[in-house]
Each structure stands twice: as structure tokens, then as C-alpha cells.
Design a protein around this motif. Sequence first.
Motif, PDB file in Angstrom:
ATOM      1  N   VAL A 245       0.833  -1.201   0.000  1.00 46.11           N
ATOM      2  CA  VAL A 245       0.000   0.000   0.000  1.00 46.11           C
ATOM      3  C   VAL A 245       0.867   1.249   0.000  1.00 46.11           C
ATOM      4  CG1 VAL A 245      -1.690   1.341   1.324  1.00 46.11           C
ATOM      5  CG2 VAL A 245      -1.964  -1.126   1.081  1.00 46.11           C
ATOM      6  N   GLY A 246       1.929   1.259   0.799  1.00 45.37           N
ATOM      7  CA  GLY A 246       2.798   2.424   0.840  1.00 45.37           C
ATOM      8  C   GLY A 246       3.415   2.717  -0.514  1.00 45.37           C
ATOM      9  N   ALA A 247       3.903   1.672  -1.193  1.00 41.19           N
ATOM     10  CA  ALA A 247       4.526   1.865  -2.509  1.00 41.19           C
ATOM     11  C   ALA A 247       3.500   2.285  -3.550  1.00 41.19           C
ATOM     12  CB  ALA A 247       5.235   0.589  -2.945  1.00 41.19           C
ATOM     13  N   VAL A 248       2.302   1.692  -3.497  1.00 45.98           N
ATOM     14  CA  VAL A 248       1.266   2.028  -4.489  1.00 45.98           C
ATOM     15  C   VAL A 248       0.778   3.458  -4.300  1.00 45.98           C
ATOM     16  CG1 VAL A 248      -1.079   1.507  -5.235  1.00 45.98           C
ATOM     17  CG2 VAL A 248       0.534  -0.360  -4.827  1.00 45.98           C
ATOM     18  N   VAL A 249       0.443   3.828  -3.058  1.00 46.68           N
ATOM     19  CA  VAL A 249      -0.045   5.183  -2.803  1.00 46.68           C
ATOM     20  C   VAL A 249       1.055   6.212  -3.038  1.00 46.68           C
ATOM     21  CG1 VAL A 249      -0.946   6.744  -1.044  1.00 46.68           C
ATOM     22  CG2 VAL A 249      -1.806   4.404  -1.188  1.00 46.68           C
ATOM     23  N   GLY A 250       2.245   5.964  -2.446  1.00 44.45           N
ATOM     24  CA  GLY A 250       3.348   6.899  -2.631  1.00 44.45           C
ATOM     25  C   GLY A 250       3.790   6.988  -4.078  1.00 44.45           C
ATOM     26  N   GLY A 251       3.893   5.822  -4.745  1.00 39.84           N
ATOM     27  CA  GLY A 251       4.284   5.833  -6.147  1.00 39.84           C
ATOM     28  C   GLY A 251       3.266   6.517  -7.029  1.00 39.84           C
ATOM     29  N   GLY A 252       1.980   6.267  -6.771  1.00 38.45           N
ATOM     30  CA  GLY A 252       0.942   6.934  -7.553  1.00 38.45           C
ATOM     31  C   GLY A 252       0.960   8.435  -7.361  1.00 38.45           C
ATOM     32  N   LEU A 253       1.129   8.873  -6.101  1.00 40.82           N
ATOM     33  CA  LEU A 253       1.192  10.306  -5.823  1.00 40.82           C
ATOM     34  C   LEU A 253       2.432  10.933  -6.455  1.00 40.82           C
ATOM     35  CD1 LEU A 253      -0.014  12.738  -4.341  1.00 40.82           C
ATOM     36  CD2 LEU A 253       1.203  12.017  -2.281  1.00 40.82           C
ATOM     37  N   ALA A 254       3.580  10.249  -6.343  1.00 36.41           N
ATOM     38  CA  ALA A 254       4.820  10.781  -6.913  1.00 36.41           C
ATOM     39  C   ALA A 254       4.744  10.853  -8.438  1.00 36.41           C
ATOM     40  CB  ALA A 254       6.005   9.911  -6.495  1.00 36.41           C
ATOM     41  N   LEU A 255       4.210   9.816  -9.073  1.00 34.23           N
ATOM     42  CA  LEU A 255       4.082   9.835 -10.533  1.00 34.23           C
ATOM     43  C   LEU A 255       3.080  10.894 -10.985  1.00 34.23           C
ATOM     44  CD1 LEU A 255       4.161   6.013 -11.381  1.00 34.23           C
ATOM     45  CD2 LEU A 255       5.884   7.728 -11.953  1.00 34.23           C
ATOM     46  N   GLY A 256       1.988  11.053 -10.205  1.00 37.63           N
ATOM     47  CA  GLY A 256       1.015  12.077 -10.550  1.00 37.63           C
ATOM     48  C   GLY A 256       1.620  13.473 -10.520  1.00 37.63           C
ATOM     49  N   LEU A 257       2.402  13.759  -9.460  1.00 38.64           N
ATOM     50  CA  LEU A 257       3.086  15.049  -9.383  1.00 38.64           C
ATOM     51  C   LEU A 257       4.169  15.162 -10.449  1.00 38.64           C
ATOM     52  CD1 LEU A 257       3.455  15.311  -5.494  1.00 38.64           C
ATOM     53  CD2 LEU A 257       1.906  16.649  -6.930  1.00 38.64           C
ATOM     54  N   GLY A 258       4.851  14.034 -10.728  1.00 39.12           N
ATOM     55  CA  GLY A 258       5.924  14.061 -11.719  1.00 39.12           C
ATOM     56  C   GLY A 258       5.433  14.302 -13.125  1.00 39.12           C
ATOM     57  N   ILE A 259       4.210  13.837 -13.435  1.00 41.12           N
ATOM     58  CA  ILE A 259       3.674  14.035 -14.778  1.00 41.12           C
ATOM     59  C   ILE A 259       3.573  15.520 -15.114  1.00 41.12           C
ATOM     60  CG2 ILE A 259       1.546  13.855 -16.142  1.00 41.12           C
ATOM     61  CD1 ILE A 259       1.193  11.052 -14.985  1.00 41.12           C
ATOM     62  N   PHE A 260       3.126  16.321 -14.126  1.00 43.37           N
ATOM     63  CA  PHE A 260       2.989  17.757 -14.376  1.00 43.37           C
ATOM     64  C   PHE A 260       4.335  18.472 -14.313  1.00 43.37           C
ATOM     65  CE2 PHE A 260      -1.123  16.418 -12.589  1.00 43.37           C
ATOM     66  CZ  PHE A 260      -1.928  16.756 -13.664  1.00 43.37           C
ATOM     67  N   GLN A 261       5.241  17.973 -13.483  1.00 41.97           N
ATOM     68  CA  GLN A 261       6.538  18.640 -13.355  1.00 41.97           C
ATOM     69  C   GLN A 261       7.508  18.230 -14.454  1.00 41.97           C
ATOM     70  OE1 GLN A 261       8.335  18.166  -9.492  1.00 41.97           O
ATOM     71  NE2 GLN A 261      10.294  19.056 -10.139  1.00 41.97           N
ATOM     72  N   PHE A 262       7.492  16.941 -14.834  1.00 41.97           N
ATOM     73  CA  PHE A 262       8.474  16.427 -15.783  1.00 41.97           C
ATOM     74  C   PHE A 262       7.848  15.990 -17.105  1.00 41.97           C
ATOM     75  CE2 PHE A 262      10.236  14.982 -11.532  1.00 41.97           C
ATOM     76  CZ  PHE A 262      11.148  16.026 -11.428  1.00 41.97           C
ATOM     77  N   TRP A 263       6.700  16.575 -17.488  1.00 44.06           N
ATOM     78  CA  TRP A 263       6.034  16.120 -18.712  1.00 44.06           C
ATOM     79  C   TRP A 263       6.975  16.275 -19.907  1.00 44.06           C
ATOM     80  CZ3 TRP A 263       2.249  13.135 -19.998  1.00 44.06           C
ATOM     81  CH2 TRP A 263       1.799  13.133 -21.312  1.00 44.06           C
ATOM     82  N   GLY A 264       7.146  15.175 -20.630  1.00 45.10           N
ATOM     83  CA  GLY A 264       8.056  15.173 -21.768  1.00 45.10           C
ATOM     84  C   GLY A 264       9.425  14.628 -21.413  1.00 45.10           C
ATOM     85  N   GLU A 265       9.810  14.692 -20.144  1.00 43.20           N
ATOM     86  CA  GLU A 265      11.093  14.154 -19.705  1.00 43.20           C
ATOM     87  C   GLU A 265      10.849  12.755 -19.124  1.00 43.20           C
ATOM     88  OE1 GLU A 265      13.357  16.897 -17.249  1.00 43.20           O
ATOM     89  OE2 GLU A 265      12.145  18.564 -17.998  1.00 43.20           O
ATOM     90  N   TRP A 266      10.712  11.793 -20.006  1.00 41.59           N
ATOM     91  CA  TRP A 266      10.278  10.471 -19.587  1.00 41.59           C
ATOM     92  C   TRP A 266      11.314   9.784 -18.699  1.00 41.59           C
ATOM     93  CZ3 TRP A 266       5.465  10.623 -20.291  1.00 41.59           C
ATOM     94  CH2 TRP A 266       4.909  11.255 -21.405  1.00 41.59           C
ATOM     95  N   TYR A 267      12.581  10.118 -18.873  1.00 40.52           N
ATOM     96  CA  TYR A 267      13.612   9.506 -18.035  1.00 40.52           C
ATOM     97  C   TYR A 267      13.448   9.916 -16.569  1.00 40.52           C
ATOM     98  CZ  TYR A 267      15.945  14.054 -18.292  1.00 40.52           C
ATOM     99  OH  TYR A 267      16.234  15.383 -18.203  1.00 40.52           O
ATOM    100  N   MET A 268      12.887  11.132 -16.323  1.00 45.79           N
ATOM    101  CA  MET A 268      12.649  11.559 -14.949  1.00 45.79           C
ATOM    102  C   MET A 268      11.495  10.772 -14.330  1.00 45.79           C
ATOM    103  SD  MET A 268      14.978  13.696 -14.257  1.00 45.79           S
ATOM    104  CE  MET A 268      14.360  14.354 -12.712  1.00 45.79           C
ATOM    105  N   LEU A 269      10.450  10.548 -15.128  1.00 48.40           N
ATOM    106  CA  LEU A 269       9.336   9.733 -14.631  1.00 48.40           C
ATOM    107  C   LEU A 269       9.793   8.300 -14.390  1.00 48.40           C
ATOM    108  CD1 LEU A 269       6.415  11.011 -16.910  1.00 48.40           C
ATOM    109  CD2 LEU A 269       6.851  11.570 -14.514  1.00 48.40           C
ATOM    110  N   ALA A 270      10.669   7.801 -15.250  1.00 43.81           N
ATOM    111  CA  ALA A 270      11.224   6.455 -15.042  1.00 43.81           C
ATOM    112  C   ALA A 270      12.047   6.412 -13.759  1.00 43.81           C
ATOM    113  CB  ALA A 270      12.075   6.052 -16.242  1.00 43.81           C
ATOM    114  N   ALA A 271      12.748   7.499 -13.460  1.00 45.07           N
ATOM    115  CA  ALA A 271      13.540   7.548 -12.228  1.00 45.07           C
ATOM    116  C   ALA A 271      12.638   7.522 -11.000  1.00 45.07           C
ATOM    117  CB  ALA A 271      14.406   8.807 -12.226  1.00 45.07           C
ATOM    118  N   VAL A 272      11.501   8.243 -11.062  1.00 45.25           N
ATOM    119  CA  VAL A 272      10.540   8.232  -9.950  1.00 45.25           C
ATOM    120  C   VAL A 272      10.012   6.825  -9.730  1.00 45.25           C
ATOM    121  CG1 VAL A 272       8.299   9.063  -9.156  1.00 45.25           C
ATOM    122  CG2 VAL A 272       9.899  10.653 -10.239  1.00 45.25           C
ATOM    123  N   ALA A 273       9.633   6.157 -10.835  1.00 47.03           N
ATOM    124  CA  ALA A 273       9.134   4.785 -10.718  1.00 47.03           C
ATOM    125  C   ALA A 273      10.221   3.857 -10.184  1.00 47.03           C
ATOM    126  CB  ALA A 273       8.634   4.296 -12.081  1.00 47.03           C
ATOM    127  N   ALA A 274      11.467   4.080 -10.599  1.00 43.31           N
ATOM    128  CA  ALA A 274      12.566   3.224 -10.154  1.00 43.31           C
ATOM    129  C   ALA A 274      12.803   3.352  -8.656  1.00 43.31           C
ATOM    130  CB  ALA A 274      13.841   3.574 -10.927  1.00 43.31           C
TER     131      ALA A 274
END
Length: 359
Positions: A245-274
Motif C-alpha cells: 500500500v505504501g509503494a502504491v499510494v506513494g508511487g501513484g502520488l509521486a508519478l502524478g506530481l511528476g507528470i505535471f513537473q516532468f512532462w516530456g522528460e520520460w527519463y525523470m518519470l522512469a527515475a521516480v518509478a525506479a
Amino acid sequence: MGLPVEQQAKYWSIVTAVLFIILWFLGDVILPFVLGGALAYCLDPIADRLQKMGLSRIASTIVITLVALVIFTVLILLVVPTLIQQTSALIRSAPEIFNNLQTFLAERFPSIMVEDSTIRQQLLKIGEAIESRGAELLNTVVTSAAGLVNILVLVVIVPVVTFYLLLDWDNMTAKIDDLLPRDHAPTVRHLAKEIDKTLASFIRGQGTVCLILGTYYAVALMIIGLNFGLVVGFIAGLISFIPYVGAVVGGGLALGLGIFQFWGEWYMLAAVAAVFFSGQMVEGNILTPNLVGSSVGLHPVWLIFALSVFGSLFGFVGMLVAVPVAAMIGVIARFAISRYKDGRLYNGLSGQQEPNTDD
């Protein structure tokens, strides 16, 4: 001659009812004492180890208290201000982030964002609620005099309660053991050891896992440059005691914020997921097996149910006592099942168990 079972059940039922009534009426009042008791329970093994190294009990307690005060002071000076700042900024930015989400969906999925669509109407309602409640929530958290007073009370009282409980922990457990009904003392001691084993695995072990994961998530996300990374890591670590649950909620929140901050920089979103993928790998293969153990005895669904029920009935204090109570009920239930399987009701008049025909 021991008391009949009916009399014993009546007395234990009265004790249980009194405890629930105390929690119901004195929840906020006993919060510092519940926290102090929980901290003393977690720190008792450290005090015992220091005693084995040659320190007296009072010296061990003083050393633990001084180290805890240093750690607490460092957290107050370095971590807490940043956490409060990011949390406040996240609450203030929530309406803007949500508007950006609407714009993103409208640009890339115009078919589901038409004027009268259900999704659009629901998003508008959520946005209005966030905009109206966000400032109110922030104002309540920051300016509430009662909240500040309660925090000051906790900061002052909890360390004092923890110190004295930790100092007298062995004496208290010995006195409680002396008060046990003599006929049932061996059984109660056995159940107490099982409960302690479960709590030690869960609270001490899982608490350490949550602390390590929360620190890792927060530091890693801040290194990546994700806005509000400390808040996201704190949330993910806080709820990591529930598997995935921690990884799913935290990862979902982090990716959601990352989409708006790093849109187009897919390597940054991959780093968040990693960050969250690697955190789960380390937790599953290193942290949990070594710190928690393979058998905790608390099923995640049972734990969530206990937290929900006790939190709803008794507030924050209820959530604190939910885990110990869940552990107690689980141990007692397993004990009752073992007794049932040894009894005539399960085995029948023959007194023998039926052969297993599943193989």
C-alpha cells in the motif's frame, strides 16, 4: 477451588468493558500516556541490552533519553520545518495541480471531457471542493491554538512518561505477573509471550522498516528534484506497514506530481518509478525478512479492519491501540482454535480426529 467459567467470563467481560469506556471518554487525555507506553515498550530491549553491557537501569534509561532528545532536536531543526513547508505548499497548490489535470485530460482525451460528460462534472465538483477546503484545512492546521497546545503537551509529557515507564518497566511487568490468577498464570504467560512476539515483530520490526523506507523515498525523491518529495516519502513510509500500500499510494502520488513537473522528460518519470520499485525490492528481500520475520501473525486485511474500527470509535488513540488489540485478538483466537480442535466438540465422542481425505 477455582471460580466457575461463567464467573470468570463475567469478570473479564467487566474489565474489557471498563477499558473500552476509558478509551471512549478519555481518549484525548490518555494520548500522551499511550504514546509514552508504546515508546517505552519499543525501547525496553535497548535498555535491557545496555544493562547486559554493565550499565544500571537508570543509567541505561538516561543514555536512551539523551540520544532520543538529540535525534528529536535534529529532526525538529532540520526535517520538520521542511515537511511543514512542503505540506503547506502542496495544500496551496492542490487547486492549480487539479486544474492542470483537467487541462491535460481535455487536451489529450477530448472525447471524455465534453461539456456535459459525467467525468467532467465530477472533476469540476472535486476541484471546487479542493479549492474551498484547501485553505480552510491549511488555516486549521497552522493556526489552531488547541492543536498547538496539544502538540506542546505531547512534547513535554510524552518524554517524561516514557522515561518513568522505561525506568520501571521490569518492575511493572513483575508486579502484573504477581497479580495473575494462579490457576491460569501459565496460560496467561504463554499468551502474553505470543502477543509480545507478534508485537515485537510488527511494531519494532515493521516500524523500523517504515522509517527506513520513508527516509529512502524522501531523500531519493528530493535528489531527483520532485516537488513535495519529502511529503510523498513521509506518506509512503508512514503507510508501508500495510504490504504494497505504501509503494502504491506513494508511487501513484509521486508519478502524478511528476507528470505535471516532468512532462516530456520520460527519463525523470522512469527515475521516480525506479525509486519505488527498488524500495519494494529492498523491502521484500532484505528489510522485512531480517527485521520483521516471515510470520508476524497479523493479516493485512485484519489489520486494516482493526485500524478502521478503532479509529472510527476512539479517534487517534484508537488507531494507536488498534495494532496491540489486533495482535491480542489474533493470538487469543489461535489459542481458542487450538483448544477447540483438542476438544470433544471438534473430535466427536470417539475423541479421535477424522483422517485427512484431501490427499
